[in-house]
Structures are given as C-alpha cells and as structure tokens.
Design a protein around this motif. Structure first.
Motif, PDB file in Angstrom:
ATOM      1  N   ILE A 161      33.552  88.443  43.457  1.00 35.72           N
ATOM      2  CA  ILE A 161      33.316  89.525  44.419  1.00 35.72           C
ATOM      3  C   ILE A 161      34.450  89.623  45.433  1.00 35.72           C
ATOM      4  CG2 ILE A 161      31.754  90.351  46.224  1.00 35.72           C
ATOM      5  CD1 ILE A 161      29.438  89.265  44.651  1.00 35.72           C
ATOM      6  N   PHE A 162      34.777  88.471  46.064  1.00 34.33           N
ATOM      7  CA  PHE A 162      35.825  88.514  47.083  1.00 34.33           C
ATOM      8  C   PHE A 162      37.222  88.652  46.460  1.00 34.33           C
ATOM      9  CE2 PHE A 162      32.915  85.996  50.108  1.00 34.33           C
ATOM     10  CZ  PHE A 162      32.274  87.161  50.453  1.00 34.33           C
ATOM     11  N   ASP A 163      37.540  87.768  45.498  1.00 38.12           N
ATOM     12  CA  ASP A 163      38.890  87.783  44.911  1.00 38.12           C
ATOM     13  C   ASP A 163      39.048  88.869  43.849  1.00 38.12           C
ATOM     14  OD1 ASP A 163      39.304  85.662  46.569  1.00 38.12           O
ATOM     15  OD2 ASP A 163      39.018  84.133  45.003  1.00 38.12           O
ATOM     16  N   GLY A 164      38.069  89.017  42.963  1.00 41.44           N
ATOM     17  CA  GLY A 164      38.202  89.994  41.891  1.00 41.44           C
ATOM     18  C   GLY A 164      37.762  91.386  42.264  1.00 41.44           C
ATOM     19  N   GLY A 165      37.042  91.573  43.376  1.00 40.75           N
ATOM     20  CA  GLY A 165      36.603  92.885  43.801  1.00 40.75           C
ATOM     21  C   GLY A 165      35.503  93.492  42.949  1.00 40.75           C
ATOM     22  N   GLU A 166      34.728  92.673  42.277  1.00 42.56           N
ATOM     23  CA  GLU A 166      33.640  93.192  41.455  1.00 42.56           C
ATOM     24  C   GLU A 166      32.456  93.620  42.325  1.00 42.56           C
ATOM     25  OE1 GLU A 166      32.448  90.767  38.231  1.00 42.56           O
ATOM     26  OE2 GLU A 166      34.496  90.212  37.630  1.00 42.56           O
TER      27      GLU A 166
ATOM     28  N   CYS B  33      18.526  99.607  42.267  1.00 39.73           N
ATOM     29  CA  CYS B  33      18.722  98.272  42.813  1.00 39.73           C
ATOM     30  C   CYS B  33      19.918  98.257  43.767  1.00 39.73           C
ATOM     31  CB  CYS B  33      18.943  97.284  41.663  1.00 39.73           C
ATOM     32  SG  CYS B  33      19.224  95.584  42.208  1.00 39.73           S
ATOM     33  N   GLU B  34      19.881  97.286  44.696  1.00 44.72           N
ATOM     34  CA  GLU B  34      20.980  97.159  45.648  1.00 44.72           C
ATOM     35  C   GLU B  34      22.237  96.636  44.959  1.00 44.72           C
ATOM     36  OE1 GLU B  34      19.219  96.342  50.073  1.00 44.72           O
ATOM     37  OE2 GLU B  34      19.341  94.644  48.692  1.00 44.72           O
ATOM     38  N   LEU B  35      23.375  97.046  45.499  1.00 41.61           N
ATOM     39  CA  LEU B  35      24.676  96.586  45.019  1.00 41.61           C
ATOM     40  C   LEU B  35      25.263  95.618  46.030  1.00 41.61           C
ATOM     41  CD1 LEU B  35      26.179  99.982  43.795  1.00 41.61           C
ATOM     42  CD2 LEU B  35      24.924  98.281  42.451  1.00 41.61           C
ATOM     43  N   VAL B  36      25.835  94.520  45.540  1.00 38.34           N
ATOM     44  CA  VAL B  36      26.443  93.494  46.384  1.00 38.34           C
ATOM     45  C   VAL B  36      27.960  93.576  46.186  1.00 38.34           C
ATOM     46  CG1 VAL B  36      26.518  91.047  46.957  1.00 38.34           C
ATOM     47  CG2 VAL B  36      24.400  92.058  46.043  1.00 38.34           C
ATOM     48  N   LEU B  37      28.678  93.725  47.302  1.00 34.31           N
ATOM     49  CA  LEU B  37      30.132  93.866  47.235  1.00 34.31           C
ATOM     50  C   LEU B  37      30.754  93.331  48.521  1.00 34.31           C
ATOM     51  CD1 LEU B  37      31.115  97.486  48.116  1.00 34.31           C
ATOM     52  CD2 LEU B  37      28.736  96.793  47.980  1.00 34.31           C
ATOM     53  N   ALA B  38      32.066  93.203  48.485  1.00 32.88           N
ATOM     54  CA  ALA B  38      32.790  92.701  49.649  1.00 32.88           C
ATOM     55  C   ALA B  38      32.867  93.775  50.728  1.00 32.88           C
ATOM     56  CB  ALA B  38      34.186  92.240  49.245  1.00 32.88           C
ATOM     57  N   GLN B  39      33.095  93.323  51.959  1.00 32.69           N
ATOM     58  CA  GLN B  39      33.140  94.243  53.078  1.00 32.69           C
ATOM     59  C   GLN B  39      34.382  95.129  53.036  1.00 32.69           C
ATOM     60  OE1 GLN B  39      30.741  94.617  55.212  1.00 32.69           O
ATOM     61  NE2 GLN B  39      31.771  96.197  56.407  1.00 32.69           N
ATOM     62  N   THR B  40      35.402  94.720  52.308  1.00 37.70           N
ATOM     63  CA  THR B  40      36.648  95.490  52.270  1.00 37.70           C
ATOM     64  C   THR B  40      36.521  96.788  51.501  1.00 37.70           C
ATOM     65  OG1 THR B  40      37.324  94.197  50.336  1.00 37.70           O
ATOM     66  CG2 THR B  40      38.044  93.416  52.497  1.00 37.70           C
ATOM     67  N   LYS B  41      35.528  96.924  50.630  1.00 36.32           N
ATOM     68  CA  LYS B  41      35.335  98.138  49.857  1.00 36.32           C
ATOM     69  C   LYS B  41      34.535  99.146  50.667  1.00 36.32           C
ATOM     70  CE  LYS B  41      35.643  96.379  45.154  1.00 36.32           C
ATOM     71  NZ  LYS B  41      36.707  97.302  44.779  1.00 36.32           N
ATOM     72  N   SER B  42      34.889 100.423  50.526  1.00 36.65           N
ATOM     73  CA  SER B  42      34.165 101.487  51.221  1.00 36.65           C
ATOM     74  C   SER B  42      33.033 102.001  50.342  1.00 36.65           C
ATOM     75  CB  SER B  42      35.123 102.635  51.558  1.00 36.65           C
ATOM     76  OG  SER B  42      35.649 103.201  50.367  1.00 36.65           O
ATOM     77  N   ARG B  43      32.165 102.797  50.942  1.00 36.02           N
ATOM     78  CA  ARG B  43      31.015 103.330  50.217  1.00 36.02           C
ATOM     79  C   ARG B  43      31.440 104.306  49.127  1.00 36.02           C
ATOM     80  NH1 ARG B  43      25.563 103.727  51.108  1.00 36.02           N
ATOM     81  NH2 ARG B  43      24.529 105.552  50.211  1.00 36.02           N
ATOM     82  N   SER B  44      32.501 105.097  49.374  1.00 33.33           N
ATOM     83  CA  SER B  44      32.964 106.058  48.370  1.00 33.33           C
ATOM     84  C   SER B  44      33.500 105.340  47.142  1.00 33.33           C
ATOM     85  CB  SER B  44      34.028 106.975  48.963  1.00 33.33           C
ATOM     86  OG  SER B  44      35.140 106.204  49.425  1.00 33.33           O
ATOM     87  N   GLN B  45      34.201 104.229  47.365  1.00 33.03           N
ATOM     88  CA  GLN B  45      34.707 103.466  46.225  1.00 33.03           C
ATOM     89  C   GLN B  45      33.561 102.876  45.404  1.00 33.03           C
ATOM     90  OE1 GLN B  45      37.310 100.561  47.976  1.00 33.03           O
ATOM     91  NE2 GLN B  45      38.994 102.014  48.262  1.00 33.03           N
TER      92      GLN B  45
END
Length: 613
Positions: free
Chosen positions: A272-277, A330-342
């Motif tokens: 999630i953090f390094d790969g941006g999944e 279902c909820e999506l889990v992602l890093a804070q660096t990604k925006s909602r549009s992405q």
C-alpha cells in the motif's frame, strides 16, 4: 331563632340536626337572610343554599303537614316551621331530598301504626354543619370473638395466622399500578408468591436492609407467604447481577500480535505505502485471517471488520485513508498520498469493457468447472446407489428391520457423503463409516434408504420403508396416512403392506405350530393367561381382549440328532412372493362334546370292579 355575627353579610339559620338541636348554615350569596334545614350532618358541607321554587315550596309544605302527625326529628322541624319566611329561607339539596323522601315518610307511618317509637338520638354539640348521613341505618358493630384474639385482620374480615405475612408487597409495601399492554389503561399490578427466596435474602443482605431482614431472616419464605411485585423484585435483586466489565481496548490490540506485525510489514507497508496499491477492506481482513491461520494456527474468521479497522487506525493514524465509493460497496484502503479522483479511476466500476468481459469469462469458467466437479461426484454416487444390492427374504421378519440391517443396506460412500454434506462430521474416512452421534446416524440412514428407494422406483424395499409402513398400519389402520407417507417416499404402499401382512399369516399356517428357536421332544413349561383391557365405551364394544403366553425350555449342551432334526423342521419357511392381499382361513371341524355325570376318585380299599359286578 336568628343569630347575628360581627360580619353583617354572614347570616345563619337555626335548624335541627340528628346529633344537635341547632345548625347554622352560612349564606354564601349575600342576598339577604336565607335558611336551610340540615337534618343530619356529620362532616363539613360547602354546598350552596338554593332558593325555593313554586314546585319545591309546594312539595315542602305538603311534607311539613305529613311530618307533623309523625315522629322523629323531622317532626320537630315541621312544628317549628313558619310559612311566613318563604322569601328568606333556602335549602340544601341533600337536606331537601331527605325531608321529602316518600320512603322515610312511609317508614315513619308504619312505625307509628305498629307502636314502635323512634329511638332517641344522644345530644352532641358541634361547631360546624356536617354532611347528611343517617346514623340510624348503620348496622351495629360486629361483636369481636375471643377466637379472633392474636390474629391479623385483613381486608374482607378474613382471619390470618400471626405467622403469615399480610397479602402486600414486601418490598414497596404499597399498591402499585402499571399500564396494561393491550388496553393501555392503568391497572393494579398483581402480586407474585415467593417460590425460593434465596435471591431476595441475598439482595437484602447486600443492601443491609434490616427492615426487610427482620421479617425474612431465618424464615421459610414460602410458608410465611411472602408476596411482591415482579417489577419491585427485579429492581431489588438487580444488585446481585454481575456488573458489566467493559473490555479494555488494549486487550483487543494484544490479540494476534505476531500475525498483525506480518500483515503490516508485508501488505500495508510494501504493497500500500511503497507499491501504491488499493485494497478492499474485506480482502485485507481475509489476508489477516489467513496469516493468523498459517502462523498461529487459530481460526479468526469471526474477527470483526470494525475491530480490525480500529486497530489499523490506531497504528497508522492519518497515513491510511478509508474511502467508500458507493454506500453499498466495500471500503477501500489506500495511502494518504493518493487523492479521491485517483482512487475512483482505478475502482472496478471504471474498468474497460475488455477487462470486464475477461473477468466475466474467468468467473464463468470457474463456476462451470465447479458445476462439472459436482456432476462427476453425483454420477459416482449414482453408481454406488445402483450397486447397492441386498437380498431380502420374503416376507421380511423382525430381524430384517433392525438398525444393523439398515447399516448393511446403506453404502459407506453414500453415508459418508451425507454426513459431510450435512456437517455431521468433518473427518475423512474413505473405507469405514465416519463417526457421528446416534441421533445423526439414524437420520442419515433414513435419508440414505430414501435415496435407494427413490433410485430403484420402489423395487428395492429397505428396512425403513417396510417397518414404518407396518407400524403406521397397526397403530392407525388408516390407508390415507399410508398413502401420504408413500407419496413422500417414506414407506411402501398400502397394497404392499397388505401383501406383507398376508404373507406372514401364510407362513405361520405352513409351519408346524412350534415357534422358531424351540425344540420338539423337550420338556416344556407353558404359562398362558388372558389380558383384558376394560376400556369404557358407550355400547361395551370395541374393548381389547388378549391372551399372552410364555414358553420355557431348558437349554441342553448335547442335543440328539433326532432333536436337531425336529428343531430344524420348525423353522420358518420362505414362501414365494405374490400379490395376495387377503387370506381364507382353512376349514376346521369342531368335535361335538356331550356332557356326562361327574365322577370322583374311589375311596381307598373300594373295589370299583367288584362292586359293579
């Protein structure tokens, strides 16, 4: 006689009472002097004085003339009355009704005709005018008996022992009302009798309620008839309930700590953090459950998503964000660096048509492969059911419908498959029957026999179908019930049951009459007696009359060849199966018996032959 007070607006009139000679009623209207005749008052009255109308005045004058010739206090009122003061007097409604009561006048006339004078009323001086109540009509006080000494008197005059508590709530000591659930009205809550009293005594000791402990400590609460309201008892004994202990959040964080560290290192930080999944919450939680199963060997399938999310938020804080694209997803889990549009651009809803079609083909292929596996398994079970060949003698006997016989009928693979499908067992045992409970075993054997009976279209009669049909026929005798059970595939048809019953009767007639297991030519003890059930019927018909017997033979170690031959000859012989449903009894000739005179034994020393000669 008029009496004036210092207040010139207060006027009072002198009248006669049942308990005093003069009564003064205040005029609250202040419209001049008005008087009222108060004949019997024992309490304060705030009733207003009403003026006479023409009809009420005429009625009053008529009653005055009648009371003058009678007796009682009303006579004194009538004798002291002066018709000149009509404009200055009034009346109380109760007093007027009493004075003009026809029944009271008739009673006074009857009393004078019979010569029974009215009892005098003792003179009691009172300062206030009282409500009118006839003390003469009150019944005399009931004489108290010596037998009532030392007993409690409760409502209704019933006597109760001093060792029994009164019928009231021991906790609140009052009448409690509640809302009726059906009507919504306020009703009195019923009392409940105490059954054990242990909880009530413990609650009183915890509360240190000495007022209650004095009455119940060391007593049998049932014998002293303790009663209480259910709501009072529930609130009073609530102190005995185990207090709710709020779970510490730190305890939930300690659970599965090694697995959680592995998840954070390999999934959260790397992917999630390094790969941006972007991972779904359910997929992330399933990974966590799998890691727990592999590392700690625990089944954490019941671990809640809310607890898992709270644990992630507590560890990473704002570094993780949780986004729900739609309320039903279902909820999506992602890093804070990604925006909602992405995030929305990479969600499954925005995939290309080719990718969607490819996913549909993959899902269809996977589902079709699963269906194909199920089809092959069903074909194998079909072969197993068809190969279940068992020789059934005709007619089936008691030893052919036992539980052991049912286990021999149902194949091992079919039984194990049903046990695995229903969850009765999860053990893998390809050669023998899996271990299940006795209750589950009976049900699985029943289902297995139903499958065999259905597959053979009723040509293979299993022990369950034979025994159930014969039992229902003997218990009820109803062909309709048998038809319903046969239509559902639980037993044989009514026609086959009659054929079975007829075949058993023919088999008995073909034998030599000796039951199986007994030997001919061996000393035998027979005990027979009637067993009659005297059912009560209207006509006396339909009662039960049985004849039961017992046969006893001593077992011998060495049996002669003749005895062996005779024992084998009395065994039940199998007969050919037919569709015969009725049986004609063979004719039997009854030998006639003619009565003769009874003869007893000859006395000792008496030669019957010589006597006859």
């Amino acid at each position: 006689m008029l009496i004036r007070f210092r207040n010139i607006h207060d006027y009072w009139f002198k009248g006669l009472l049942s308990n005093q000679k003069a009564c003064y009623v205040r005029n609250n209207h202040g419209r001049g002097q008005q008087h009222c005749m108060c004949l019997s008052c024992i309490g304060r009255t705030n009733e207003l004085i009403r003026p006479f109308s023409e009809a009420s005045w005429a009625k009053f004058i008529e009653c005055v003339e009648k009371w003058k010739s009678l007796d009682g206090l009303e006579k004194e009122v009538a004798m002291n009355f002066s018709p000149e003061c009509q404009d200055n007097i009034g009346f109380h409604v109760k007093c007027y009704r009493r004075f003009t009561d026809k029944c009271r006048i008739a009673q006074a006339v009857t009393r004078i005709e019979k010569g029974r004078p009215r009892l005098p009323v003792p003179h009691v001086v009172e300062d206030e005018c009282n409500d009118s109540i006839d003390k003469e009509t009150e019944p005399p006080a009931k004489r108290s008996l010596r037998s009532a000494t030392g007993s409690h008197s409760i409502s209704g005059g019933k006597r109760r022992s001093v060792h029994v508590l009164p019928p009231m709530c021991l906790i609140c000591r009052s009448v409690k009302r509640m809302n009726d659930r059906k009507t919504g009205k306020r009703i009195e809550e019923k009392l409940t009798s105490c059954e054990t009293g242990e909880s009530l005594l413990k609650a009183a000791e915890v509360r240190q309620d000495e007022e209650l402990l004095v009455q119940i400590r060391g007593q049998d609460l049932v014998s002293i008839e303790v009663k209480y309201h259910k709501s009072c008892y529930r609130n009073y004994t609530r102190c005995l309930e185990k207090p709710y202990e709020k779970k510490d959040e730190a305890d939930s964080d300690v659970m599965y700590t090694p697995s959680f560290k592995i998840l954070c290192t390999n999934v959260i930080e790397k992917r999630i953090f390094d790969g941006g999944e972007v991972l779904r919450m359910t997929a992330l939680k399933n990974l966590f459950v799998k890691i727990i199963s592999d590392t700690e060997h625990y089944d954490a399938s019941t671990y809640r998503n809310t607890a898992f999310k709270k644990r992630l938020v507590k560890k990473y804080g704002d570094r993780l964000q949780f986004i729900r694209p739609h309320f039903h997803e279902c909820e999506l889990v992602l890093a804070q660096t990604k925006s909602r549009s992405q995030v929305l651009n990479i969600t499954p809803e925005s995939e290309s048509e080719d990718e969607i079609e490819q996913c549909m083909q993959e899902s269809t292929a996977s589902s079709s492969s699963e269906v194909r596996d199920i089809f092959h398994a069903a074909m194998q079970l079909h072969d197993v059911i068809q190969s279940a060949d068992f020789v059934s003698e005709w007619p089936p006997k008691a030893e052919d419908v036992t539980l052991q016989r049912c286990q021999e009928v149902v194949p091992v693979k079919l039984f194990n498959f049903l046990a695995w499908c229903t969850g009765a067992s999860t053990d893998f045992c390809p050669e023998n029957y899996v271990k299940v409970s006795d209750d589950a075993q009976n049900k699985l054997l029943s289902i297995g026999q139903d499958l065999i009976y259905l597959s053979s279209k009723g040509r293979k009669t299993t022990p369950k179908h034979v025994a159930l049909g014969m039992a229902v026929r003997h218990l009820t005798g109803s062909s309709s019930i048998l038809g319903l059970l046969n239509g559902l595939g639980h037993c044989t048809s009514h026609s086959q049951i009659l054929q079975h019953d007829t075949a058993l009767a023919i088999q008995q007639l073909q034998g030599n009459g000796i039951p199986p297991g007994f030997q001919e030519g061996v000393f035998t003890t027979l005990v027979w007696d009637n067993n009659d059930f005297g059912e009560e019927t209207l006509t006396g018909k339909g009662t039960t009359h049985n004849t039961n017997g017992i046969i006893l033979q001593r077992m011998q170690d060495e049996v002669s060849s003749e005895t062996q031959g005779s024992s084998t000859s009395n065994a039940m012989v199998n007969i050919a199966k037919s569709k015969q449903r009725t049986l004609t009894l063979p004719p039997s000739d009854i030998i006639e018996y003619h009565g003769k005179p009874r003869h007893g034994p000859a006395p000792p020393g008496y030669d019957c032959f010589n006597c006859c000669v």
